[in-house]
Write a protein that holds these residues in place. Structure first.
Motif, mmCIF file in Angstrom:
data_model
loop_
_atom_site.group_PDB
_atom_site.id
_atom_site.type_symbol
_atom_site.label_atom_id
_atom_site.label_comp_id
_atom_site.label_asym_id
_atom_site.label_seq_id
_atom_site.Cartn_x
_atom_site.Cartn_y
_atom_site.Cartn_z
ATOM 1 N N MET A 1 27.945 -8.869 -42.159
ATOM 2 C CA MET A 1 26.993 -9.776 -41.517
ATOM 3 C C MET A 1 26.593 -9.230 -40.148
ATOM 4 S SD MET A 1 27.597 -13.753 -40.360
ATOM 5 C CE MET A 1 27.904 -14.264 -42.049
ATOM 6 N N LYS A 2 25.293 -9.137 -39.906
ATOM 7 C CA LYS A 2 24.821 -8.676 -38.604
ATOM 8 C C LYS A 2 25.104 -9.744 -37.552
ATOM 9 C CE LYS A 2 21.207 -5.594 -40.298
ATOM 10 N NZ LYS A 2 19.744 -5.258 -40.257
ATOM 11 N N PRO A 3 25.585 -9.334 -36.379
ATOM 12 C CA PRO A 3 25.948 -10.334 -35.371
ATOM 13 C C PRO A 3 24.725 -11.094 -34.867
ATOM 14 C CG PRO A 3 26.060 -8.121 -34.439
ATOM 15 C CD PRO A 3 25.848 -7.957 -35.913
ATOM 16 N N ALA A 4 24.923 -12.404 -34.642
ATOM 17 C CA ALA A 4 23.824 -13.250 -34.209
ATOM 18 C C ALA A 4 24.355 -14.428 -33.409
ATOM 19 C CB ALA A 4 23.024 -13.759 -35.415
ATOM 20 N N ALA A 35 30.982 -7.072 -30.748
ATOM 21 C CA ALA A 35 31.819 -6.531 -29.686
ATOM 22 C C ALA A 35 31.125 -6.726 -28.339
ATOM 23 C CB ALA A 35 32.065 -5.040 -29.943
ATOM 24 N N ARG A 36 31.874 -6.551 -27.265
ATOM 25 C CA ARG A 36 31.299 -6.662 -25.931
ATOM 26 C C ARG A 36 30.139 -5.659 -25.789
ATOM 27 N NH1 ARG A 36 35.540 -5.493 -23.077
ATOM 28 N NH2 ARG A 36 36.197 -7.634 -22.655
ATOM 29 N N GLY A 37 28.970 -6.163 -25.444
ATOM 30 C CA GLY A 37 27.797 -5.324 -25.253
ATOM 31 C C GLY A 37 26.984 -5.087 -26.505
ATOM 32 N N ASP A 38 27.487 -5.491 -27.644
ATOM 33 C CA ASP A 38 26.807 -5.255 -28.917
ATOM 34 C C ASP A 38 25.417 -5.905 -28.917
ATOM 35 O OD1 ASP A 38 26.466 -4.339 -31.462
ATOM 36 O OD2 ASP A 38 28.114 -5.489 -32.342
ATOM 37 N N ILE A 39 24.509 -5.308 -29.683
ATOM 38 C CA ILE A 39 23.160 -5.851 -29.818
ATOM 39 C C ILE A 39 23.193 -6.952 -30.872
ATOM 40 C CG2 ILE A 39 20.764 -5.339 -30.439
ATOM 41 C CD1 ILE A 39 21.369 -2.435 -29.458
ATOM 42 N N VAL A 40 22.777 -8.146 -30.457
ATOM 43 C CA VAL A 40 22.788 -9.301 -31.354
ATOM 44 C C VAL A 40 21.377 -9.855 -31.476
ATOM 45 C CG1 VAL A 40 25.165 -9.924 -30.793
ATOM 46 C CG2 VAL A 40 23.287 -10.900 -29.454
ATOM 47 N N SER A 41 21.112 -10.553 -32.558
ATOM 48 C CA SER A 41 19.869 -11.302 -32.713
ATOM 49 C C SER A 41 20.095 -12.727 -32.231
ATOM 50 C CB SER A 41 19.414 -11.311 -34.177
ATOM 51 O OG SER A 41 18.939 -10.035 -34.566
ATOM 52 N N TYR A 55 25.198 -8.596 -25.913
ATOM 53 C CA TYR A 55 26.182 -9.684 -25.932
ATOM 54 C C TYR A 55 27.260 -9.464 -24.881
ATOM 55 C CZ TYR A 55 29.738 -12.820 -27.926
ATOM 56 O OH TYR A 55 30.680 -13.794 -28.139
ATOM 57 N N SER A 56 27.552 -10.536 -24.134
ATOM 58 C CA SER A 56 28.585 -10.452 -23.102
ATOM 59 C C SER A 56 29.511 -11.655 -23.202
ATOM 60 C CB SER A 56 27.943 -10.400 -21.708
ATOM 61 O OG SER A 56 28.935 -10.241 -20.715
ATOM 62 N N PRO A 57 30.598 -11.531 -23.954
ATOM 63 C CA PRO A 57 31.481 -12.685 -24.202
ATOM 64 C C PRO A 57 32.248 -13.152 -22.970
ATOM 65 C CG PRO A 57 32.460 -10.681 -25.082
ATOM 66 C CD PRO A 57 31.075 -10.319 -24.647
ATOM 67 N N GLN A 60 29.144 -15.839 -17.951
ATOM 68 C CA GLN A 60 28.363 -17.062 -18.123
ATOM 69 C C GLN A 60 26.979 -16.738 -18.665
ATOM 70 O OE1 GLN A 60 29.231 -20.421 -17.737
ATOM 71 N NE2 GLN A 60 31.255 -19.454 -17.791
ATOM 72 N N ILE A 61 26.455 -15.559 -18.298
ATOM 73 C CA ILE A 61 25.219 -15.077 -18.920
ATOM 74 C C ILE A 61 25.651 -14.409 -20.225
ATOM 75 C CG2 ILE A 61 23.146 -13.665 -18.654
ATOM 76 C CD1 ILE A 61 23.581 -13.782 -15.629
ATOM 77 N N ARG A 62 25.626 -15.170 -21.303
ATOM 78 C CA ARG A 62 26.242 -14.743 -22.554
ATOM 79 C C ARG A 62 25.453 -13.627 -23.240
ATOM 80 N NH1 ARG A 62 30.383 -17.379 -24.590
ATOM 81 N NH2 ARG A 62 30.780 -17.331 -22.336
ATOM 82 N N ALA A 63 24.150 -13.553 -22.985
ATOM 83 C CA ALA A 63 23.337 -12.479 -23.576
ATOM 84 C C ALA A 63 22.150 -12.202 -22.673
ATOM 85 C CB ALA A 63 22.851 -12.874 -24.968
ATOM 86 N N ARG A 64 21.757 -10.919 -22.613
ATOM 87 C CA ARG A 64 20.578 -10.500 -21.847
ATOM 88 C C ARG A 64 19.612 -9.826 -22.815
ATOM 89 N NH1 ARG A 64 22.309 -9.852 -15.951
ATOM 90 N NH2 ARG A 64 24.519 -10.421 -15.969
ATOM 91 N N VAL A 65 18.374 -10.275 -22.778
ATOM 92 C CA VAL A 65 17.402 -9.888 -23.798
ATOM 93 C C VAL A 65 16.874 -8.472 -23.556
ATOM 94 C CG1 VAL A 65 15.148 -10.385 -24.795
ATOM 95 C CG2 VAL A 65 16.716 -12.262 -24.258
ATOM 96 N N TRP A 66 16.954 -7.670 -24.612
ATOM 97 C CA TRP A 66 16.323 -6.358 -24.618
ATOM 98 C C TRP A 66 14.883 -6.445 -25.106
ATOM 99 C CZ3 TRP A 66 18.670 -2.973 -21.867
ATOM 100 C CH2 TRP A 66 20.060 -2.798 -21.887
ATOM 101 N N SER A 67 14.652 -7.189 -26.178
ATOM 102 C CA SER A 67 13.327 -7.201 -26.806
ATOM 103 C C SER A 67 13.027 -8.565 -27.406
ATOM 104 C CB SER A 67 13.246 -6.125 -27.895
ATOM 105 O OG SER A 67 12.027 -6.213 -28.610
ATOM 106 N N PHE A 68 11.794 -9.027 -27.174
ATOM 107 C CA PHE A 68 11.325 -10.263 -27.804
ATOM 108 C C PHE A 68 10.478 -9.964 -29.049
ATOM 109 C CE2 PHE A 68 12.102 -11.626 -23.413
ATOM 110 C CZ PHE A 68 12.772 -12.829 -23.615
#
Length: 395
Positions: A1-4, A35-41, A55-57, A60-68
């Motif tokens: 399963m791809k992380p999301a 994993a820490r830093g992994d690319i998630v949808s 992804y940053s587990p 408090q900023i749990r994810a930072r967007v690379w692409s919309f």
């Protein structure tokens, strides 16, 4: 399963506005095992795809967007395109100043969250401040060496903010050959020593370039006090601008030694400048009734690390501005700054105005000051506007 990551209902608003941060309290559930830093949808609660993010587990900023854009996955080619866009934007820099050193990537403002890249001549200094940026290090490095094959790449990911991302400090050479340090950069007709290995930030405060030039233009015939001087950038500009005298104040002897070397490097009159190792807060108190100046630069370190500290920081800013005004001759100039991103411009102006009242002085705000053009602010990300200041006249 791809992380999301799936969001709570009605928590998509910031992403629809293209803000690059997703806070932990917006996340309803995590699927897969990222994993820490992994690319998630990122998906809405209704299952609508919204973005790719790092992804940053631990943050408090749990994810930072690379692409919309779902058609734009995060690959080496993605970083090449983003770097090319950033470089094209820096072409405007030549309209405002002449320099061989500038901020190439300003993190979220250039669509690369957590990534800072400063160019000093042929040295690229990178800081990876988020888990996602750290995870993408190899792709970013490949993109840099592809676009800048004649540059060396040095990492200065040694900042405290990485602790919030669950990351350890990382420094070292990533590609090419690092020239001997410190090295000389050029800026608006002056030469300046910069040490990218041990210097503050990535080696120097490039964001103050325009404000240094302004101080130099105003310095002629004036007695200048440069507080929190670091390696004396403002002082060097003031001396080159024919200041009657200059005093650099800083707690670091090493920084003051570089400041003195900058004077020699530019063949300026070293009899008109002093480099004093001292606690600036104490000096501003000790000089009351003893010394007076015609132009004072207040460029302190960041006082605000979180919103919880804003009130305390406001008192600190008010205190040093009050003390500085006590040292100014009537009609003297004060260039005062806050580099704290959490300090609103309007609040900072009020703090300086209140400091004048406390000092029994009158003040005029002559000019608003801010970060240089190579530090742009992305429309959806107002946090990118962090350096604010004012040129004031004090009576």
């Amino acid at each position: 399963m791809k992380p999301a990551l799936y969001l709570h209902p009605k928590r998509e608003k910031s992403l629809f506005r293209r803000h690059p941060w997703l806070f932990s309290n917006a996340v309803e559930r995590v699927e897969g095992s990222p994993a820490r830093g992994d690319i998630v949808s990122i998906y809405s609660s209704a299952g609508q795809w919204l973005a790719y993010a790092g992804y940053s587990p631990d943050s408090q900023i749990r994810a930072r967007v690379w692409s919309f854009d779902k058609r734009t996955p995060v690959t080496t080619e993605f970083f090449i395109e983003k770097l090319q866009q950033a470089q094209a934007g820096r072409a405007l820099l030549s309209e405002f100043s002449q320099t061989n050193s500038y901020r190439l990537v300003a993190g979220e403002n250039d669509g690369l969250p957590g990534v800072t890249i400063d160019r000093y001549a042929d040295v690229l200094v990178i800081q990876l401040l988020s888990a996602g940026a750290d995870w993408c290090r190899s792709m970013l490095l490949e993109a840099l060496t592809t676009l800048y094959p004649n540059c060396c790449v040095y990492e200065r990911s040694d900042v405290d903010v990485r602790k919030k991302e669950g990351l350890e400090p990382v420094t070292g050479l990533l590609a090419g050959t690092l020239p001997p340090q410190p090295m000389v950069i050029e800026e608006n007709g002056l030469k300046l020593w910069v040490d990218i290995i041990t210097g503050h930030k990535t080696g120097y405060y490039l964001d103050q370039r325009n404000n240094r030039q302004l101080v130099g233009q105003l310095a002629r015939g004036r007695r200048v006090l440069n507080c929190f001087s670091y390696t004396g950038g403002f002082g060097t500009y003031a001396l080159a601008g024919q200041a009657a005298s200059v005093m650099n104040l800083d707690v670091s002897q090493n920084a003051l030694d570089i400041a003195a070397a900058n004077v020699s490097l530019n063949q300026l009159d070293d009899t008109r400048i002093q480099h004093i190792k001292i606690d600036v807060f104490q000096a501003l108190r000790d000089y009351q009734g003893e010394l007076n100046f015609d132009l004072i630069v207040l460029d302190p370190p960041k006082f605000v690390d979180s919103k919880a500290h804003l009130k305390r920081a406001s008192r600190g800013y008010q205190d040093i501005n009050r003390l500085a005004m006590g040292l100014l001759e009537p009609g003297g100039l004060l260039a005062t700054f806050s580099c704290s991103g959490l300090m609103p411009k309007e609040l900072f102006q009020k703090i300086v105005a209140d400091a004048a009242l406390d000092a029994g002085r009158q003040i005029q705000f002559i000019k608003a000051l801010e970060q240089a053009e190579d530090h742009p602010v992305a429309g959806p990300y107002p946090e990118g506007f962090y350096l604010k200041g004012f040129l004031c006249r004090v009576f």
